[in-house]
Design an enzyme around this catalytic site. Structure first.
Site: not given
Ligand code: ADP
Ligand code: MG
Ligand code: MG
Length: 894
Positions: A28, A98, A107, A109, A354, A470, A632, A760, A779, A781-784, A846, A866
């Site tokens: 602001k 302000r 909304g 502040m 803004r 709001h 897989r 993984e 590949s 396997g970023t979850n595991d 993946c 990829y």
């Protein structure tokens, strides 16, 4: 020496770069300084920096002594420019106080207007303005705001007192109140303050000023601000600036007004001025939903069939000036602007500008059109769109042919449609949503305290408030459908019931809201798939032109594959084969295989599964013809397929000709204490090679079938899960190659294919150089990999992960956004070592992270080939990959 306070307006010149730096003076403050510089009518003021806020909070709520001095001299700047003094009995200066952080937090502040009024200065103001009513109206507003924001007196008490005063007089609108009515109310307000506080309302204007500054600084640490920051990934250590600015008055009679406006329609993106205004009103009246605001333009008024005059008609001169400012600001900022203005006795003043928040649909339209207008270039257009916001466009909308039981209509405040159970407060909405239910939050109007409920809800309905209320602003920001100002909704909070139009409903009943046309309907309404051409298509095409990484999808059904291709997927990055095993028609053969006592028994059962699995792959290959498909092999522990209930055991016993006791014994044997680290992944292929043999055969036979039928072969990429050692992969690669040769021999054709692995496990990442000798691709396997690196089971993390994020232990949920510092190192290291061994090794990701923009940026920086994301995330990934490539290009060029 760095300044603690910067002035703007009047003779101020922003010579110091910090005076226009958002991180120092807030958004602001920076834009007020900027507007003043380009010669727009901005009331003079000054800004206390975010650094001072942090210092103040750091010192446990103490103002540094130097700040007092700096504020006094900056106040002098305002006083000199305006020619009035704060606290002057004859001709008092009034100011607003302000807040304004670097990132706009609508909304979040609180603002205090008309500061500087007391029992004496109010008389001076009345005399100078020649308007008693105006002066007393301003005073009562000030007491109300100041008491709420600074003193913490419940604002409901003041609203009640005002309601009573109006009722006693038989008034409907605030505008009917006379000077004397306001004066009486001021007395009542002061009595309320004294009663609540055991101290009179502060009459000392310097005390008022510092009280307000303190309140703004403190509000940075308020609960609602923290929640907003958490929901929007805004860091907690930025602090807020404070703007102190000379007041201009929109409540000086019928030639005065206040309003908010957008240079283009924030809902549709249409190139038309858009906004709301109120005659004889001040500041927050427009957003607060106290009076129903009027349309800005004649065109909008006519289209809505509304009577009260537009600003264009009622105040043509001020409107003309405003329109000129709109164009100037758009050219200056090269983006759609969200503007707050006030007209004081015919003269226009700007109080804020803004970059305006917008729906995803509007964002696309504006970006495409601004490129056409020569305002921005293609890469700016790509960067400007929040990839996650695309999600709003990818989901179904109401079927135009479905029957709609329309109960009432309000304002189309945020587009999209949603059905769900009515929840009458934010906590209920949150609880029900946590149980997996769709809810529509229905409120008279929303306030910042409702944010968590709005976030949890599928849609929002309010009885009061305009298009810039709001509810409307926040819903658009969150991408929630919203209907606001539906005046035919009345809520009985005690009885937990409500009336919509002529219908009586109760909390928990299902309704549908259509935020695109404002309709509120009973029950659930059928939906249709979205269209993906038009502006969406243009932006996607631009994004594709600028990205380097390919985007694949995680999909295992032909339907998902088709949808993903429509969304632009360039292959499959993860096809989980176990889902095919759970199919009702097959589970019995699967169980028979698991329960078999020996290899012969297993092979017999697998023989039944082979044709089924082959036809699954065939269907998928048909959709993905010519594209790479990573398949897989079986990954979960076998006991996941076993029955749990007694009658299931009985059925299975009958089907397989064994006893229930026998089955239970076998289930017992397969039980694992920690299945995530148990007999799963390639360990299954090592111990029961016949399972992977069957899967390999199904893949190659299906590929041959499709190649024969269509003349074009798919490109299977066989992925072996949970590998930790080179030897595991070597054994299984041999197995796959052996089966491939058998099939090719039998069918008299060869198919190109690759064998690779998922990275993984931390050991796999460390040994990637060795493993790459057997693998044509990795590949991630970023979850595991996240689970095994952090030692955190995703399924058990619910109980503590949120706390961890709150306490800043993790910046974000590491299962949503990759832990770049930790897990990211393993990915980088494995990519590097893999490439050292095999220059052309294909690298992809993946895990869920393949659809998360921050993680995608990391993948680009790491040079992966990829990313793979769930179908609905494919467009998000395409755009995020383009943005990452553009940013990376910049990094490279320095
Ligand atoms: P928010 O960030 O919630 O929009 P603002 O600080 O912008 O809060 O102020 C709230 C309202 O008060 C706005 O409508 C704004 O235009 C009005 N306002 C703020 N300062 C002044 C001023 N000096 N004179 C007149 N109106 C003001
Ligand atoms: Mg506000
Ligand atoms: Mg504002």
């Amino acid at each position: 020496m760095t300044e603690t306070v910067y002035t703007f307006g009047g003779s101020s010149k922003a010579t110091d770069a910090r005076a226009k730096d958002k991180t120092i003076v807030g958004g602001k403050g920076a834009n007020l300084a900027e507007m003043a510089e380009i010669g727009l009518p901005v009331p003079p003021g000054f800004t206390l920096t975010t650094e001072e806020c942090l210092r103040y909070l750091d010192q446990g709520g103490e103002f540094p002594e130097s700040l007092r001095h700096d504020v006094t001299s900056a106040l002098g700047h305002i006083e000199e420019t305006v020619g009035k003094r704060l606290g002057d009995k004859e001709d008092p200066l009034l100011v607003s106080v302000r807040s304004g952080a670097a990132i706009s937090m609508p909304g979040m502040m609180d603002t205090v207007l008309n500061l500087g009024l007391n029992d004496e200065t109010v008389e001076g103001l009345a005399a100078i303005a020649g308007d008693d009513r105006f002066a007393w109206d301003s005073y009562r507003r000030f007491i109300q705001m100041y008491s709420d924001v600074v003193l913490g007196v419940d604002h409901g008490l003041f609203e009640e007192a005002l309601e009573i005063a109006k009722e006693d007089n038989g008034f409907y609108n605030d505008t009917e109140m006379s000077a004397e009515d306001w004066r009486v109310l001021v007395g009542e307000y002061k009595r309320i303050v004294e009663e609540e506080q055991d101290a009179p309302f502060p009459q000392d204007v310097t005390e008022q000023l510092w009280g307000a500054i303190r309140a703004v600084f403190d509000s940075w640490d308020s609960e609602r601000a923290k929640i907003y920051r958490r929901l929007n990934d805004i860091p907690h250590d930025m602090g807020t600036a404070v703007n102190v600015q000379a007041m201009v008055f929109g409540n000086m009679g019928d030639t005065s007004a206040t309003g908010v406006a957008f240079t283009r329609d924030p809902s549709t993106g249409e190139r038309a001025y858009y906004g709301e205004w109120l005659v004889n009103a001040q500041g927050e009246d427009v957003v607060a939903g106290i009076r129903t605001p009027q349309y800005l333009t004649k065109d909008a008024r006519e289209r809505a069939g509304a009577k009260p005059l537009s600003m264009e008609e009622a105040m043509p001169d001020a409107y003309g000036e405003l329109a000129r400012v709109f164009d100037l600001l758009e050219k200056h900022y090269r983006d759609m602007q969200d503007i707050e203005f006030t007209v004081e006795r015919g003269k226009l003043f700007l109080l804020q500008t803004r970059n305006g928040k917008r729906t995803a649909k509007a964002a696309l339209k504006m970006a495409v059109e601004m490129v056409g207008e020569g305002l921005i270039d293609e890469t700016t257009a790509i960067r400007r769109i929040d990839p996650m916001a695309l999600d709003q466009l990818l989901h179904p909308t109401l079927d135009p042919n479905a029957k709609r039981d329309v109960m009432t209509a309000g304002l189309p405040a945020s587009p999209g449609a949603a059905s769900g159970k009515i929840a009458l407060d934010a906590d209920t909405a949150e609880q029900w949503a946590a149980r997996g239910e769709s809810v529509i939050l229905v409120r008279v109007e929303t306030s910042p305290e409702d944010i968590h409920g709005m976030h949890a809800a599928q849609g929002i309905l309010t009885a009061r408030g305009g298009m810039t209320s709001h509810a409307a602003v926040v819903a658009r920001g969150m991408g929630r459908p919203c209907v606001s100002g539906a005046s035919q909704v009345s809520i009985d909070r005690e009885g937990r019931t409500l009336r919509i139009g002529s219908r009586d409903l109760a909390e928990g009943d299902i309704i549908t809201v259509d935020g695109s046309n404002g309709q509120v309907m009973g029950g659930e309404v059928a939906t249709i798939e979205p269209e993906l051409d038009g502006d969406f298509g243009v932006i996607m095409e631009w994004a594709d032109r600028h990205r380097r990484m390919r985007v694949r999808t995680n999909a295992e059904t032909p339907d998902d594959c088709r949808r993903a291709r429509q969304f632009g997927a360039e292959g499959i990055g993860l096809c989980r084969t176990e889902h095919m095993f759970f199919d009702a028609g097959r589970i019995s053969a699967v169980r028979q295989m698991i329960l078999a006592e020996d290899e012969r028994g297993r092979r017999e059962a697998l023989g039944k599964l082979l044709p089924e699995q082959r036809s699954d792959f065939r269907e998928i290959f048909e959709v993905m013809v010519g594209l790479p498909c990573t398949i897989r092999f079986l990954d979960p522990p076998l006991h996941e397929f076993l029955p749990h209930k007694d009658e299931e055991f009985a059925d299975l016993a009958e089907a397989t000709g064994t006893s229930v006791a026998n089955l239970r014994r076998r289930a017992q044997e397969l039980h694992e204490f920690n299945p995530m680290l148990g007999h799963r992944g390639c360990r299954l292929g090592i111990t029961y090679p016949e399972i992977y043999e069957m899967q390999a055969r199904a893949v190659f036979e299906a590929a041959c079938d499709v190649a024969e039928a269509s003349g074009e072969a798919p490109v299977p990429e066989i992925m072996i899960p949970l590998v930790a050692t080179r030897r595991e992969l070597a054994l299984l690669r041999e197995l796959v190659e052996r089966i491939a040769e058998e099939v090719f021999e039998a069918r008299g054709r060869r198919i190109e294919y690759l064998v690779g692995t998922m990275i993984e496990l931390p050991r796999a990442a460390l040994m990637a150089g060795e493993i790459a000798r057997e693998a044509r691709f990795f590949s991630f396997g970023t979850n595991d990999l996240t689970q095994t690196t952090l030692g955190v089971s995703r399924d058990d993390a619910g109980g503590f992960l949120a706390t961890y994020v709150d306490k800043g232990i993790f910046p974000r949920d590491p299962f949503v956004s990759l832990d770049i510092d930790g897990v990211g190192q393993l990915v980088e290291l494995a990519a590097e070592r893999g490439r050292e061994t095999r220059e052309d090794i294909k690298l992809g990701i993946c895990g869920e992270h393949g659809g998360d923009p921050a993680s995608i940026a990391f993948c680009e920086a790491t040079g992966l080939d990829y990313v793979s994301a769930s179908p609905y995330r494919v467009p998000i990934a395409r755009l995020a990959a383009a943005q990452a490539a553009l940013n990376q290009g910049e990094v490279r060029e320095g």
